[in-house]
Design a protein around this motif. Structure first.
Motif, PDB file in Angstrom:
ATOM      1  N   VAL A  81     -21.061   3.305   7.990  1.00 58.70           N
ATOM      2  CA  VAL A  81     -21.273   4.451   7.105  1.00 58.70           C
ATOM      3  C   VAL A  81     -21.991   5.563   7.866  1.00 58.70           C
ATOM      4  CG1 VAL A  81     -22.407   5.219   4.976  1.00 58.70           C
ATOM      5  CG2 VAL A  81     -21.356   2.947   5.079  1.00 58.70           C
ATOM      6  N   ARG A  82     -21.474   6.772   7.758  1.00 61.46           N
ATOM      7  CA  ARG A  82     -22.096   7.924   8.419  1.00 61.46           C
ATOM      8  C   ARG A  82     -23.391   8.279   7.682  1.00 61.46           C
ATOM      9  NH1 ARG A  82     -18.177   6.778  11.175  1.00 61.46           N
ATOM     10  NH2 ARG A  82     -16.690   8.246  12.081  1.00 61.46           N
ATOM     11  N   VAL A  83     -24.486   8.025   8.334  1.00 60.51           N
ATOM     12  CA  VAL A  83     -25.790   8.177   7.685  1.00 60.51           C
ATOM     13  C   VAL A  83     -25.994   9.607   7.158  1.00 60.51           C
ATOM     14  CG1 VAL A  83     -28.296   8.118   8.082  1.00 60.51           C
ATOM     15  CG2 VAL A  83     -26.840   6.272   8.947  1.00 60.51           C
ATOM     16  N   GLY A  84     -25.515  10.575   7.898  1.00 60.62           N
ATOM     17  CA  GLY A  84     -25.704  11.972   7.489  1.00 60.62           C
ATOM     18  C   GLY A  84     -24.997  12.347   6.198  1.00 60.62           C
ATOM     19  N   THR A  85     -24.085  11.492   5.709  1.00 62.06           N
ATOM     20  CA  THR A  85     -23.388  11.810   4.459  1.00 62.06           C
ATOM     21  C   THR A  85     -24.095  11.208   3.241  1.00 62.06           C
ATOM     22  OG1 THR A  85     -21.934   9.863   4.489  1.00 62.06           O
ATOM     23  CG2 THR A  85     -21.168  11.825   5.672  1.00 62.06           C
ATOM     24  N   LEU A  86     -25.135  10.423   3.469  1.00 61.34           N
ATOM     25  CA  LEU A  86     -25.837   9.793   2.336  1.00 61.34           C
ATOM     26  C   LEU A  86     -26.770  10.792   1.657  1.00 61.34           C
ATOM     27  CD1 LEU A  86     -26.753   6.437   4.126  1.00 61.34           C
ATOM     28  CD2 LEU A  86     -24.952   6.779   2.421  1.00 61.34           C
ATOM     29  N   ASP A  87     -27.129  10.505   0.410  1.00 56.84           N
ATOM     30  CA  ASP A  87     -28.059  11.390  -0.303  1.00 56.84           C
ATOM     31  C   ASP A  87     -29.442  11.378   0.342  1.00 56.84           C
ATOM     32  OD1 ASP A  87     -26.159  12.197  -2.143  1.00 56.84           O
ATOM     33  OD2 ASP A  87     -26.619  10.548  -3.528  1.00 56.84           O
ATOM     34  N   GLN A  88     -29.827  10.217   0.920  1.00 58.94           N
ATOM     35  CA  GLN A  88     -31.145  10.126   1.551  1.00 58.94           C
ATOM     36  C   GLN A  88     -31.019   9.647   2.997  1.00 58.94           C
ATOM     37  OE1 GLN A  88     -32.565   7.613  -1.502  1.00 58.94           O
ATOM     38  NE2 GLN A  88     -33.463   9.301  -2.663  1.00 58.94           N
ATOM     39  N   PRO A  89     -30.505  10.499   3.866  1.00 65.31           N
ATOM     40  CA  PRO A  89     -30.271  10.076   5.254  1.00 65.31           C
ATOM     41  C   PRO A  89     -31.558   9.787   6.024  1.00 65.31           C
ATOM     42  CG  PRO A  89     -29.911  12.431   5.025  1.00 65.31           C
ATOM     43  CD  PRO A  89     -30.116  11.892   3.641  1.00 65.31           C
ATOM     44  N   ASP A  90     -32.673  10.346   5.584  1.00 65.06           N
ATOM     45  CA  ASP A  90     -33.927  10.185   6.330  1.00 65.06           C
ATOM     46  C   ASP A  90     -34.434   8.749   6.337  1.00 65.06           C
ATOM     47  OD1 ASP A  90     -33.645  12.881   6.377  1.00 65.06           O
ATOM     48  OD2 ASP A  90     -35.421  13.321   5.173  1.00 65.06           O
ATOM     49  N   THR A  91     -33.924   7.933   5.396  1.00 61.91           N
ATOM     50  CA  THR A  91     -34.440   6.573   5.274  1.00 61.91           C
ATOM     51  C   THR A  91     -33.801   5.612   6.274  1.00 61.91           C
ATOM     52  OG1 THR A  91     -32.796   6.047   3.600  1.00 61.91           O
ATOM     53  CG2 THR A  91     -34.914   6.856   2.811  1.00 61.91           C
ATOM     54  N   LEU A  92     -32.792   6.068   7.038  1.00 66.24           N
ATOM     55  CA  LEU A  92     -32.101   5.163   7.952  1.00 66.24           C
ATOM     56  C   LEU A  92     -32.108   5.679   9.394  1.00 66.24           C
ATOM     57  CD1 LEU A  92     -29.019   4.052   5.804  1.00 66.24           C
ATOM     58  CD2 LEU A  92     -31.095   2.751   6.312  1.00 66.24           C
ATOM     59  N   PRO A  93     -33.235   5.614  10.058  1.00 72.37           N
ATOM     60  CA  PRO A  93     -33.267   5.969  11.476  1.00 72.37           C
ATOM     61  C   PRO A  93     -32.534   4.897  12.282  1.00 72.37           C
ATOM     62  CG  PRO A  93     -35.359   5.023  10.831  1.00 72.37           C
ATOM     63  CD  PRO A  93     -34.540   5.145   9.568  1.00 72.37           C
ATOM     64  N   PRO A  94     -32.145   5.191  13.526  1.00 74.91           N
ATOM     65  CA  PRO A  94     -31.406   4.198  14.310  1.00 74.91           C
ATOM     66  C   PRO A  94     -32.246   2.965  14.641  1.00 74.91           C
ATOM     67  CG  PRO A  94     -31.917   6.136  15.641  1.00 74.91           C
ATOM     68  CD  PRO A  94     -32.310   6.459  14.237  1.00 74.91           C
ATOM     69  N   ASP A  95     -31.562   1.809  14.719  1.00 78.92           N
ATOM     70  CA  ASP A  95     -32.189   0.585  15.250  1.00 78.92           C
ATOM     71  C   ASP A  95     -31.977   0.501  16.754  1.00 78.92           C
ATOM     72  OD1 ASP A  95     -33.147  -0.628  12.804  1.00 78.92           O
ATOM     73  OD2 ASP A  95     -31.032  -0.923  12.282  1.00 78.92           O
ATOM     74  N   ILE A  96     -30.908   1.150  17.232  1.00 79.83           N
ATOM     75  CA  ILE A  96     -30.612   1.110  18.666  1.00 79.83           C
ATOM     76  C   ILE A  96     -29.786   2.341  19.041  1.00 79.83           C
ATOM     77  CG2 ILE A  96     -28.438  -0.197  18.446  1.00 79.83           C
ATOM     78  CD1 ILE A  96     -29.302  -1.785  20.970  1.00 79.83           C
ATOM     79  N   HIS A  97     -29.956   2.786  20.268  1.00 83.31           N
ATOM     80  CA  HIS A  97     -29.091   3.831  20.831  1.00 83.31           C
ATOM     81  C   HIS A  97     -28.097   3.145  21.752  1.00 83.31           C
ATOM     82  CE1 HIS A  97     -31.397   7.490  19.632  1.00 83.31           C
ATOM     83  NE2 HIS A  97     -32.329   6.566  19.455  1.00 83.31           N
ATOM     84  N   ILE A  98     -26.801   3.427  21.557  1.00 85.84           N
ATOM     85  CA  ILE A  98     -25.771   2.785  22.386  1.00 85.84           C
ATOM     86  C   ILE A  98     -24.956   3.831  23.150  1.00 85.84           C
ATOM     87  CG2 ILE A  98     -25.649   0.744  20.893  1.00 85.84           C
ATOM     88  CD1 ILE A  98     -23.025   1.855  19.736  1.00 85.84           C
ATOM     89  N   PHE A  99     -24.289   3.361  24.210  1.00 85.84           N
ATOM     90  CA  PHE A  99     -23.509   4.232  25.092  1.00 85.84           C
ATOM     91  C   PHE A  99     -24.343   5.404  25.613  1.00 85.84           C
ATOM     92  CE2 PHE A  99     -20.167   1.921  22.802  1.00 85.84           C
ATOM     93  CZ  PHE A  99     -19.411   1.473  23.873  1.00 85.84           C
ATOM     94  N   THR A 100     -25.568   5.085  26.002  1.00 89.37           N
ATOM     95  CA  THR A 100     -26.431   6.152  26.519  1.00 89.37           C
ATOM     96  C   THR A 100     -25.974   6.650  27.894  1.00 89.37           C
ATOM     97  OG1 THR A 100     -27.938   4.571  27.538  1.00 89.37           O
ATOM     98  CG2 THR A 100     -28.466   5.282  25.284  1.00 89.37           C
ATOM     99  N   ALA A 101     -25.044   5.917  28.538  1.00 86.77           N
ATOM    100  CA  ALA A 101     -24.517   6.383  29.828  1.00 86.77           C
ATOM    101  C   ALA A 101     -23.861   7.760  29.681  1.00 86.77           C
ATOM    102  CB  ALA A 101     -23.518   5.380  30.387  1.00 86.77           C
TER     103      ALA A 101
END
Ligand SMILES: [Zn+2]
Length: 143
Positions: A81-101
């Motif tokens: 689910v695209r977090v930015g489309t939720l009514d409260q996106p601020d409540t779901l920060p990332p657990d991990i950053h991937i493909f940082t290369a």
């Protein structure tokens, strides 16, 4: 989303950059049956993905904003689910950053935050509760 997600990815792959027109995508992985479509229907579009296996992006039929994806790996049972489309996106920060290369160099990941150059081993990073929820999904698919 009816419960908290399994895990939240901040993906810096080039495909996510292209799709968002920005620097990364923020995706909350959750069981499909925990996502409630409040009204209407989504339009599913086949789209390339970083793995080469493709993804199905579900979009709002009117404005075509992407609301979630299904990837070849997890199939239809897990939605990203695209977090930015939720009514409260601020409540779901990332657990991990991937493909940082392929991360855009100005994006600075906070010290101590989980981050990997490509993908990662699920059992190393996911909380036990999420691993158990995933196992329940897999055994339901077999039976
Ligand atoms: Zn990506």
């Amino acid at each position: 989303m009816m419960t908290k997600p399994l895990f939240v990815h901040c993906c810096h792959c080039r495909w996510c950059q292209r799709e968002t027109g920005a620097s990364f995508a923020l995706n909350a992985m959750i069981e499909a049956d925990r996502v409630l479509l409040v009204k209407g229907a989504v339009e599913v579009v086949d789209t390339p993905s970083n793995s080469g296996k493709g993804q199905k992006i579900s979009r709002c039929p009117r404005c075509h904003v992407a609301v979630w994806s299904n990837y070849a790996g997890a199939g239809d049972v897990v939605r990203f689910v695209r977090v930015g489309t939720l009514d409260q996106p601020d409540t779901l920060p990332p657990d991990i950053h991937i493909f940082t290369a392929s991360k855009q160099p100005w994006v600075v990941i906070p010290p101590g935050m989980a981050a990997v150059e490509e993908y990662y081993e699920r059992t190393v990073y996911w909380p036990r509760e999420s691993l158990e929820r995933r196992n329940a999904l897999l055994s339901a698919r077999i039976s």
